[in-house]
Enzyme design. Structure first.
Site, short mmCIF file in Angstrom:
data_model
loop_
_atom_site.label_atom_id
_atom_site.label_comp_id
_atom_site.label_asym_id
_atom_site.label_seq_id
_atom_site.Cartn_x
_atom_site.Cartn_y
_atom_site.Cartn_z
N GLU A 1 -5.00 20.84 -48.93
CA GLU A 1 -5.53 19.59 -48.40
C GLU A 1 -5.33 18.43 -49.37
OE1 GLU A 1 -9.74 19.64 -47.73
OE2 GLU A 1 -9.64 17.92 -46.39
N ASP B 1 -7.48 20.64 -38.42
CA ASP B 1 -7.28 20.18 -39.80
C ASP B 1 -7.12 21.37 -40.73
OD1 ASP B 1 -9.92 20.93 -39.19
OD2 ASP B 1 -10.77 19.72 -40.80
N ASP C 1 -4.52 14.17 -38.61
CA ASP C 1 -3.73 15.25 -39.17
C ASP C 1 -2.52 15.56 -38.28
OD1 ASP C 1 -6.52 15.22 -39.97
OD2 ASP C 1 -6.11 17.01 -41.14
N ARG D 1 -13.10 26.37 -43.15
CA ARG D 1 -14.46 25.88 -43.44
C ARG D 1 -15.15 25.44 -42.14
NH1 ARG D 1 -12.01 20.82 -46.54
NH2 ARG D 1 -11.81 19.37 -44.81
N ASP D 2 -16.28 24.76 -42.29
CA ASP D 2 -17.06 24.40 -41.10
C ASP D 2 -16.49 23.14 -40.44
OD1 ASP D 2 -17.68 22.79 -43.22
OD2 ASP D 2 -19.86 22.92 -43.00
N GLU D 3 -15.20 23.17 -40.15
CA GLU D 3 -14.55 22.09 -39.41
C GLU D 3 -13.67 22.70 -38.32
OE1 GLU D 3 -13.54 18.41 -40.85
OE2 GLU D 3 -14.24 18.71 -42.89
#
Ligand code: BGC
Length: 930
Positions: free
Chosen positions: A727, A449, A462, A453-455
């Site tokens: 995003e 995605d 997506d 960040r924390d993903e």
């Protein structure tokens, strides 16, 4: 006349001829100056001796024409072709082919890790030595890790891959590379080394304080070195308890989200050379991992580009920040000499907010690297992490920071670029470039995605929406086919549900529309773009399984209702903190996807010759379609949710018959015109809205949408200086502050899915049949553009199409059709026709409506103003310059209708406002007469 063979390839990988199966498929391209060239037959030669003749025109993913390959085999392949004109080409350059698989049962390496790790997720080194009695004829290293690793032999890294072996559904699927290491071995003593860190294996996944390790606390690696000596004997060296390990080496801590700590004082010169004294090390710990790795089928992650610092900034608070001028995914390489033990800290962020590093969007990702100096000249580059950023804040640089001492090393899956788009509007070109950078950053071992960040997870929704664009921009057949194997594993683990992320690391899987539909959409797209029947056949059971899940969820009514859904995620009307609160009802989106996926399964069944399945899923689709229409569509063709996404889905997914689709296209275009051509779609609607407009005769409206400015629009981010796709439409607010919502990444590719439409419709270059065996050339000149052009490296070779306005008011269309293909050409105002390979040009009437620009006054109808791009744009700009409140009222709260005038809409404006507006009107009129 010359005809030659270029790009002979094996299977899907574009970087190496590695046979991941005993019968790898072959492809080649033909370059010729003969027009209308078709292949009549091909000859394939194995090892310069055995020749097979293949009749017909097939040149892509052709079945292996020789006996199956053995493991560890090395061969060479040459190809030549005979055209229908009877001329035969010369032989191609020989392609060196290597087997990259092991025989069943041959994998014997154990996974090994550190016996005495220094805390959880401990990086470390593992080594062994081996004696070779004589010279080596050939050697291959098969290696993988539950974590991330690099292997070295006698002090040299075995390859240029990074973050190997990437992220897969580790519980059941690990991949190994097969690296030719012949040149690294020597008779006598040899040393084998493994550098290891936790990577995705030990990462903590989850949100809101729920983050936890899914796979394990410590990394481990497994390697098997297959050596064939010159005398024909074979020696195999595998990882096991006889290796020795230590929590040693310069990397003291490493995490995907956290970043890396490197201490150059801990460098261990010679640790992977023979004779190193490892007496202080302990025997390796053999772990319980029972997964037998399979051959990697995709290109690995590599360092793909080096970029210099653009600018060194001093922030208002006095911090030193490097600006690389591009939001990308990379690590920084630092060269410097500092006092021994001195530490430099580097933090990363995609944007600056009020001049300082904007780290809030990173959430819990620390994204910080530290470098501790040895006292000598040091060269640092974090090895087992990556960062998505444009700005880096450097603290503790000894002395004056020399920007030349720092280089950004871009990393990503090393796919071949295949698609380019250019047009007369530089902002659109930048938008396209932003999509390319978004893909480069988010195609890192798996389709993610976002990279910062924390993903950084394999969010299925997506890639579901982005896969058509991805396959246009890069050859990602191998990459996505590999990821689809993980999708299949997850579906097997969860009764057919394709989860929201693959690998699944977020709790219990539940079916979610538009996300889980990756199971049907991605294989379909791969088939469309690469004619990759194998991927389609492999995935087919899981495509069916997904639809079966949906049928069950939908019950008797054949409507998928009431489940948790993301829906048209991040539509611009959704409040910052409630990204799922879209204009379009979630159940309407969900049931639409049932129809769409069932249709895709039926089409795949037809392609694979599975008649019964075809019938069954066609019926499911028809019943679901009817249910959807009955529940949500009025007899005249309005959808109960009168939204852009609802109409776009109905048209693009074929939810209604042609007549109703036309009415819906008209309604969609009318809604857009009323809004002043402002986009109102989220993840689901954005990728399809322009196509839905074009297929119902509203290319003009699609063009207006593309060229709109201000929030929300594609060009808004561009005008705000974006270098990747954001995003949300307004990740950065017009005043330069970061959107307060949690979903605020500046590198998410979903809204960039419009790029595929730029190629297929605006330039007009698309696949007419699977794998571009025929092209579909259908350029659509858009109001506001003077020219547009797309270049596509198809599996058959380079194709190109474009159009440009001519001084005499006509439009010149050109095309390049690769050898061994034909193109169906659909030009505005002409009946479709077919052409063969070669270069073509056509002159056509300009199809764009020529509307006399409206003479502006208080009485001008809003419809007339909005219909003329230049007048509309000029009015908004002029008003913006004099009064931003009025401008906002015009842009966001005006319904651009025929029976309303400027006077009506600006009702109640103050005397000052009226004067300012009258002046703006005069300036617009004056600018037009110039
Ligand atoms: C991710 C997405 C994803 C979404 C689910 C976000 O946190 O970044 O892009 O698809 O959640 O709705």
């Amino acid at each position: 006349m010359t005809t030659r063979i270029s790009r002979v390839r094996l299977e899907r990988r574009t970087d190496a001829a590695l046979a991941d199966t005993p019968a790898p498929r072959l492809s080649w391209e033909v370059e010729t100056d003969v027009t209308d060239w078709r292949q009549d037959s091909a000859q394939v030669r194995l090892d310069g001796t055995q020749t097979v003749t293949l009749d017909g025109s097939a040149s892509q993913l052709v079945a292996w024409p020789f006996p199956p390959l053995a493991a560890h085999a090395r061969h060479s392949i040459e190809v030549r072709v005979t055209g229908t004109d009877g001329e035969t080409s010369g032989w191609s350059e020989p392609l060196a082919v290597r087997s990259a698989f092991l025989e069943e049962g041959e994998w014997q390496a154990s996974f090994i890790g550190l016996t005495e790790p220094d805390g959880a997720a401990c990086p470390g080194l593992l080594r062994t030595e081996v004696d070779l009695p004589g010279p080596v004829r050939a050697a291959t290293l098969y290696a993988t890790a539950a974590g991330v690793y690099q292997a070295s032999i006698n002090g040299t890294d075995v390859d240029d891959g990074v973050l190997k072996p990437g992220w897969t559904v580790y519980q059941e699927r690990l991949v190994h590379e097969a690296t030719d290491v012949t040149a690294l071995l020597q008779p006598g003593r040899n040393a084998l080394g493994l550098r290891l860190a936790g990577g995705w294996w030990t990462e903590q996944f989850g949100f809101h304080g729920q983050a936890r390790r899914i796979y394990g606390d410590q990394p481990a690696a497994a390697a098997q070195l297959h050596i064939e000596l010159a005398d024909g004997t074979v020696q195999v060296v595998s990882t096991g308890g006889h290796w020795r390990g230590a929590a040693a080496g310069p990397i003291t801590a490493s995490g995907i989200y956290a970043g890396e700590d490197v201490d150059a004082r801990r460098a261990l010169p010679g640790w992977d050379q023979p004779g190193f004294d490892d007496t202080g090390w302990t025997p390796a710990r053999v772990t319980e991992i029972a997964v037998v790795p399979e051959p990697a089928i995709a290109e690995p992650v590599r360092r793909t580009e080096m970029l210099p610092v653009q600018q060194v900034l001093t922030t208002p608070s006095g911090k030193t920040v490097l600006d690389f001028g591009q939001n990308f995914v990379c690590r920084q390489r630092l060269r410097l000499q500092g006092p021994a033990g001195h530490t430099i800290t580097v933090r990363h962020a995609e944007v600056l907010e009020h001049g300082e590093l904007g780290v809030r969007p990173l959430r819990h990702a620390k994204a910080t690297d530290t470098f501790t100096c040895s006292g000598n000249e040091d060269a640092f580059e974090p090895e087992f992490t990556f960062h998505g950023f444009r700005y880096a804040e450097v603290t503790g640089w000894p002395g004056d920071l020399d920007p030349e001492a720092i280089t950004a090393v871009v990393v990503g899956s090393d796919m071949r670029r295949t698609g380019w788009f250019f047009c007369s509007d530089e902002r659109v070109n930048r938008l396209h470039e932003n999509v390319v950078w978004g893909m480069r950053g988010n195609f890192l071992s798996l389709p993610t995605d976002c990279p910062q960040r924390d993903e950084r997870m394999g969010w299925t929704g997506d890639i579901q929406v982005f896969s058509p664009t991805a396959t246009t921009l890069f050859d990602c057949d191998a990459f996505l086919a590999s990821w689809l194997r993980d999708v299949a594993v997850e579906q097997r683990r969860s009764d057919g549900i394709c989860p929201i992320v693959v690998p699944m690391v977020l709790g219990e899987p539940r079916p979610t529309a538009a996300w889980g539909d990756a199971a049907t959409v991605v294989p379909t797209v791969l088939f469309e773009r690469y004619a990759d029947r194998r991927a389609l056949a492999e995935q087919f059971p899981w495509m069916k399984a997904w639809v079966d899940v949906l049928v069950e969820r939908s019950g008797e009514r054949m409507l998928w209702e009431g489940d948790f859904q993301f829906g048209d995620w991040l539509d611009p009307a959704a409040p910052p903190d409630r990204p799922g609160d879209a204009t379009t009802d979630k159940d309407i989106v969900a049931s639409a996807h049932l129809v769409r996926s069932a249709d895709l399964v039926a089409s795949a069944a037809a392609e694979l010759g599975r008649t019964e399945d075809e019938e069954r899923y066609r019926q499911i689709a028809d019943r679901a379609r009817q249910a959807w229409q009955q529940e949500y569509v009025t007899p005249a063709g309005r959808i109960v949710c009168d939204s852009q996404t609802a109409y776009a889905m109905a048209i693009a997914y074929g939810l209604v018959d042609d007549e109703v689709a036309q009415a819906m296209g008209d309604r969609l275009a009318a809604l857009l015109r009323q809004s002043g051509f402002m986009i109102g779609t989220g993840f689901v609607g954005t990728p399809i809205i322009a196509d839905a407009l074009c297929s119902t005769g509203h290319a003009d409206a699609a063009g207006r949408l593309l060229l709109s400015e201000g929030v929300p629009s594609w060009l808004y981010a561009v005008t705000m200086g974006a270098t990747t796709i954001w995003e949300r439409w307004d990740s950065m607010l017009p005043d330069g502050s970061i959107n307060p919502g949690e979903m605020t990444s500046f590198n998410h590719y979903a809204f960039g899915a419009v790029a595929d439409w730029l190629h297929r419709r605006v330039a007009g270059l698309g696949a007419g049949s699977p794998g571009y065996a025929t092209l579909h050339l259908a350029p659509v000149p858009l109001q506001g553009l003077e020219h547009a052009r797309a270049v596509q490296d198809t599996p058959y070779g380079r194709a190109e199409t474009g159009w440009s306005e001519q001084a005499d008011g006509t439009v010149l269309v050109h095309a390049q059709v690769p050898a061994n293909t034909t193109a169906e050409v659909a030009l505005p105002g002409r009946d479709p026709f077919v052409v063969g390979s070669g270069r073509h040009e056509w002159v056509i009437e300009d199809p764009r409506p020529s509307r006399p620009p409206a003479e502006l006054s208080w009485q001008t109808s809003l419809g007339a103003i909005v219909d003329d791009l230049r007048t509309h744009r000029a009015l908004l700009a002029e008003v913006e310059a004099v009064d931003s409140y009025l401008a906002e009222r015009l842009r966001l709260h005006t319904s651009w209708q025929d029976n309303q005038t400027l006077q009506d809409t600006l009702f109640g404006v103050s005397a000052d406002g009226r004067r300012a507006l009258s002046a703006a009107i005069d300036r617009v009129n004056a600018s037009r007469t110039r």
